[in-house]
Motif scaffolding. Structure first.
Motif, PDB file in Angstrom:
ATOM      1  N   CYS A 196     -31.432 -11.906  56.195  1.00 30.56           N
ATOM      2  CA  CYS A 196     -30.349 -10.604  56.480  1.00 30.56           C
ATOM      3  C   CYS A 196     -29.559  -9.703  55.580  1.00 30.56           C
ATOM      4  CB  CYS A 196     -29.641 -11.019  57.367  1.00 30.56           C
ATOM      5  SG  CYS A 196     -30.787 -12.123  59.423  1.00 30.56           S
ATOM      6  N   HIS A 197     -29.784  -8.786  55.545  1.00 33.94           N
ATOM      7  CA  HIS A 197     -28.533  -8.304  54.760  1.00 33.94           C
ATOM      8  C   HIS A 197     -26.996  -7.969  54.851  1.00 33.94           C
ATOM      9  CE1 HIS A 197     -26.256  -4.582  53.494  1.00 33.94           C
ATOM     10  NE2 HIS A 197     -27.686  -3.998  51.970  1.00 33.94           N
ATOM     11  N   ARG A 198     -26.877  -8.035  56.617  1.00 32.63           N
ATOM     12  CA  ARG A 198     -25.735  -8.715  57.388  1.00 32.63           C
ATOM     13  C   ARG A 198     -25.120  -7.282  57.355  1.00 32.63           C
ATOM     14  NH1 ARG A 198     -19.883 -10.661  57.614  1.00 32.63           N
ATOM     15  NH2 ARG A 198     -19.972  -8.287  56.624  1.00 32.63           N
ATOM     16  N   ASP A 199     -25.524  -5.702  56.886  1.00 38.03           N
ATOM     17  CA  ASP A 199     -24.566  -4.630  57.049  1.00 38.03           C
ATOM     18  C   ASP A 199     -25.683  -4.085  56.220  1.00 38.03           C
ATOM     19  OD1 ASP A 199     -22.995  -3.552  58.266  1.00 38.03           O
ATOM     20  OD2 ASP A 199     -21.725  -3.695  56.578  1.00 38.03           O
ATOM     21  N   TYR A 200     -26.767  -3.558  57.180  1.00 35.35           N
ATOM     22  CA  TYR A 200     -27.422  -3.001  56.737  1.00 35.35           C
ATOM     23  C   TYR A 200     -27.587  -1.194  58.364  1.00 35.35           C
ATOM     24  CZ  TYR A 200     -32.768  -1.850  55.058  1.00 35.35           C
ATOM     25  OH  TYR A 200     -33.926  -1.025  55.206  1.00 35.35           O
ATOM     26  N   HIS A 201     -27.052  -0.413  57.538  1.00 38.56           N
ATOM     27  CA  HIS A 201     -27.014   0.501  57.750  1.00 38.56           C
ATOM     28  C   HIS A 201     -27.016   1.924  57.325  1.00 38.56           C
ATOM     29  CE1 HIS A 201     -22.528   0.257  56.841  1.00 38.56           C
ATOM     30  NE2 HIS A 201     -22.761  -0.391  57.290  1.00 38.56           N
ATOM     31  N   SER A 202     -26.676   2.583  57.794  1.00 37.04           N
ATOM     32  CA  SER A 202     -27.445   4.391  57.106  1.00 37.04           C
ATOM     33  C   SER A 202     -26.321   4.463  55.878  1.00 37.04           C
ATOM     34  CB  SER A 202     -27.506   5.521  57.846  1.00 37.04           C
ATOM     35  OG  SER A 202     -25.814   5.597  58.890  1.00 37.04           O
ATOM     36  N   ARG A 203     -24.790   3.848  55.982  1.00 36.08           N
ATOM     37  CA  ARG A 203     -23.700   4.015  54.915  1.00 36.08           C
ATOM     38  C   ARG A 203     -24.067   3.054  53.913  1.00 36.08           C
ATOM     39  NH1 ARG A 203     -17.896   5.777  57.634  1.00 36.08           N
ATOM     40  NH2 ARG A 203     -19.113   7.739  58.744  1.00 36.08           N
ATOM     41  N   ASN A 204     -25.212   2.314  53.741  1.00 33.98           N
ATOM     42  CA  ASN A 204     -25.387   1.343  52.569  1.00 33.98           C
ATOM     43  C   ASN A 204     -27.071   1.642  52.478  1.00 33.98           C
ATOM     44  OD1 ASN A 204     -22.964  -0.828  53.008  1.00 33.98           O
ATOM     45  ND2 ASN A 204     -23.176  -1.347  54.208  1.00 33.98           N
ATOM     46  N   LEU A 205     -27.620   2.793  52.571  1.00 32.46           N
ATOM     47  CA  LEU A 205     -28.699   2.920  52.105  1.00 32.46           C
ATOM     48  C   LEU A 205     -28.276   4.733  51.898  1.00 32.46           C
ATOM     49  CD1 LEU A 205     -31.691   2.239  55.270  1.00 32.46           C
ATOM     50  CD2 LEU A 205     -30.927   0.519  52.644  1.00 32.46           C
ATOM     51  N   MET A 206     -29.081   4.388  49.789  1.00 34.35           N
ATOM     52  CA  MET A 206     -28.781   5.828  49.834  1.00 34.35           C
ATOM     53  C   MET A 206     -30.307   6.750  49.587  1.00 34.35           C
ATOM     54  SD  MET A 206     -25.937   5.560  49.151  1.00 34.35           S
ATOM     55  CE  MET A 206     -25.362   6.744  47.904  1.00 34.35           C
ATOM     56  N   ALA A 207     -30.435   7.708  49.883  1.00 35.58           N
ATOM     57  CA  ALA A 207     -31.400   8.775  49.878  1.00 35.58           C
ATOM     58  C   ALA A 207     -31.758   8.091  48.147  1.00 35.58           C
ATOM     59  CB  ALA A 207     -31.502   9.979  50.709  1.00 35.58           C
ATOM     60  N   LEU A 208     -32.674   8.159  47.449  1.00 37.49           N
ATOM     61  CA  LEU A 208     -32.888   8.279  46.280  1.00 37.49           C
ATOM     62  C   LEU A 208     -34.272   9.267  46.225  1.00 37.49           C
ATOM     63  CD1 LEU A 208     -33.491   5.017  45.395  1.00 37.49           C
ATOM     64  CD2 LEU A 208     -31.425   6.324  45.297  1.00 37.49           C
ATOM     65  N   PRO A 209     -34.129  10.234  45.071  1.00 44.24           N
ATOM     66  CA  PRO A 209     -35.989  11.186  44.949  1.00 44.24           C
ATOM     67  C   PRO A 209     -37.300  10.492  45.477  1.00 44.24           C
ATOM     68  CG  PRO A 209     -34.285  11.581  42.697  1.00 44.24           C
ATOM     69  CD  PRO A 209     -33.828   9.477  43.587  1.00 44.24           C
ATOM     70  N   GLY A 210     -37.990  11.711  45.586  1.00 43.70           N
ATOM     71  CA  GLY A 210     -39.085  11.395  46.619  1.00 43.70           C
ATOM     72  C   GLY A 210     -39.278  10.095  47.766  1.00 43.70           C
ATOM     73  N   GLY A 211     -38.187  10.029  48.473  1.00 50.09           N
ATOM     74  CA  GLY A 211     -38.040  10.171  50.042  1.00 50.09           C
ATOM     75  C   GLY A 211     -37.997   8.578  49.534  1.00 50.09           C
ATOM     76  N   ALA A 212     -37.655   7.529  48.801  1.00 53.81           N
ATOM     77  CA  ALA A 212     -37.421   6.548  48.547  1.00 53.81           C
ATOM     78  C   ALA A 212     -35.673   6.117  48.741  1.00 53.81           C
ATOM     79  CB  ALA A 212     -37.674   5.824  47.266  1.00 53.81           C
ATOM     80  N   LEU A 213     -35.028   4.795  48.759  1.00 61.23           N
ATOM     81  CA  LEU A 213     -33.948   4.546  49.370  1.00 61.23           C
ATOM     82  C   LEU A 213     -33.368   3.589  48.400  1.00 61.23           C
ATOM     83  CD1 LEU A 213     -34.544   4.323  53.633  1.00 61.23           C
ATOM     84  CD2 LEU A 213     -32.975   5.955  52.580  1.00 61.23           C
ATOM     85  N   GLY A 214     -32.765   3.570  48.126  1.00 62.09           N
ATOM     86  CA  GLY A 214     -31.822   2.383  47.568  1.00 62.09           C
ATOM     87  C   GLY A 214     -30.762   1.754  48.425  1.00 62.09           C
ATOM     88  N   VAL A 215     -30.500   0.842  48.025  1.00 62.97           N
ATOM     89  CA  VAL A 215     -29.643  -1.155  48.978  1.00 62.97           C
ATOM     90  C   VAL A 215     -28.577  -1.060  48.187  1.00 62.97           C
ATOM     91  CG1 VAL A 215     -30.079  -3.436  49.702  1.00 62.97           C
ATOM     92  CG2 VAL A 215     -32.157  -1.335  49.762  1.00 62.97           C
ATOM     93  N   ILE A 216     -28.076  -1.425  49.117  1.00 57.40           N
ATOM     94  CA  ILE A 216     -26.408  -1.186  48.453  1.00 57.40           C
ATOM     95  C   ILE A 216     -24.939  -2.970  49.666  1.00 57.40           C
ATOM     96  CG2 ILE A 216     -26.560   0.865  47.132  1.00 57.40           C
ATOM     97  CD1 ILE A 216     -23.560   1.898  48.633  1.00 57.40           C
ATOM     98  N   ASP A 217     -24.480  -2.886  49.160  1.00 56.58           N
ATOM     99  CA  ASP A 217     -23.349  -3.177  50.075  1.00 56.58           C
ATOM    100  C   ASP A 217     -23.988  -4.427  50.074  1.00 56.58           C
ATOM    101  OD1 ASP A 217     -21.287  -3.884  50.554  1.00 56.58           O
ATOM    102  OD2 ASP A 217     -21.306  -2.357  52.220  1.00 56.58           O
ATOM    103  N   PHE A 218     -24.686  -5.377  48.968  1.00 59.74           N
ATOM    104  CA  PHE A 218     -26.031  -6.684  50.162  1.00 59.74           C
ATOM    105  C   PHE A 218     -24.750  -8.055  49.592  1.00 59.74           C
ATOM    106  CE2 PHE A 218     -27.058  -4.566  45.865  1.00 59.74           C
ATOM    107  CZ  PHE A 218     -27.416  -5.658  44.979  1.00 59.74           C
TER     108      PHE A 218
END
Length: 337
Positions: A196-218
């Protein structure tokens, strides 16, 4: 802030990693942690400087980043790290979060954004497990066991009920509430575990070019039920996700889960645990919001409390067997009654 204006530790750290390039620091809005973030503007790119609250010679951030990166999860690359100074130089994923990308979205956009978020989440849950036997990363030894889940529930009692709501318990009432919450936590802790990431929500997912997402605060990743991060994403207090979209996304995830587990999970039981996890995860979030308001004077987080408690209320509506817990809570928290 120009290089000459920075404190000595930061100046030395950057000068040694940027080959003497001129750079400028832009302080970024902080989160609820003690970490500080700066965007480092240099030619031809930008980087993120993270200053930890306290120096740590072996922070979980580094070991979890390595586990996730090896599994192909899109996490920021670590370009440099000075443990003594508590400074780290990271890849820059930009400023646009999933929360911002989803704001005002139509159903098609919701599904496109969140189907990618579900895909990445499932990758986090299952792909790193191959490394578990040979890894010393704490994410594999820590778990959402009874002790951890109850710590979160005691935090909720202390800060949401006693501090924010000023609850006064009758003799034996608090013990009865803790007993019901512990029964909930024991049931959740007994479920099969994934990462589990433990805090997997919309403020810890970054919208990257081309529709990709980046994960932070893990950095707080640990083992736990698959429903933990699923609830964090689909019952996120920071976004107003339409209910029909949520149900479509739930069904999409269930298909992926069945593929990963060989179809071993009973859909009815998975749904029941999902509802129980909505209770625990959102009570935990309510504790955090109240703590940030009452202790840290960050009152802006209370704006998300109605939605958070609404998720709790809606889950109780589908869990008749949790009526005793609901009654004990509703006496002091009428929002969920």
């Amino acid at each position: 802030m120009e290089l000459a204006e920075m404190d000595l530790a930061v100046r030395d750290f950057l000068a040694g990693r940027l080959n003497g390039e001129e750079c400028r620091l832009e302080k970024l809005a902080g989160d609820a942690s003690t970490r500080m973030y700066f965007r480092v503007h240099c030619v031809p790119k930008t980087l993120i400087l993270m200053r930890m609250g306290e120096p740590d010679p072996a922070p979980a951030f580094v070991s979890v980043q390595q586990v996730l990166a090896r599994a192909g999860v899109p996490v920021p690359a670590i370009h440099a790290f000075d443990p003594a100074a508590g400074l780290m130089l990271l890849e820059d994923f930009g400023d646009r979060t999933l929360e911002q990308a989803a704001r005002g979205a139509d159903e098609k956009t919701w599904i496109a954004l969140y189907s990618e978020a579900l895909r990445v989440m499932a990758d986090i849950q299952f792909r790193p497990l191959k490394q578990r036997a040979s890894s010393s990363c704490p994410c594999f030894s820590l778990a959402f066991d009874v002790e951890k889940l109850m710590f979160e529930m005691d935090f909720f009692i202390a800060h949401t009920l006693e501090n924010w709501k000023r609850a006064e318990f009758a003799p034996g009432e608090k013990q009865a509430l803790r007993a019901e919450l512990e029964a909930l936590c024991r049931e959740l802790a007994a479920e099969p575990r994934v990462l589990c990431h433990r805090d997997y929500h919309s403020r810890n997912l970054m919208a990257l070019p081309g529709g990709a997402l980046g994960v932070i605060d893990f950095q707080d990743a640990r083992m736990g039920p698959a429903q933990y991060d699923l609830v964090s994403l689909l019952h996120d207090s920071y976004v107003d996700m339409p209910a029909p979209v949520r149900e479509k996304l739930y069904g999409m995830y269930l298909e992926r889960h069945e593929r990963e587990t060989g179809g071993g999970a009973d859909p009815a039981r998975f749904r029941e645990v999902y509802l129980l996890m909505i209770l625990q995860r959102n009570l935990k979030a309510a504790g955090s919001f109240a703590y940030l308001d009452c202790v840290k004077n960050m009152g802006r987080y209370l704006a998300r409390m109605p939605q958070c408690l609404g998720h709790v209320r809606d889950a109780f509506e589908q869990l008749a067997r949790m009526g005793t817990l609901r009654g004990l809570l509703a006496k002091h928290l009428p929002e969920i009654g």
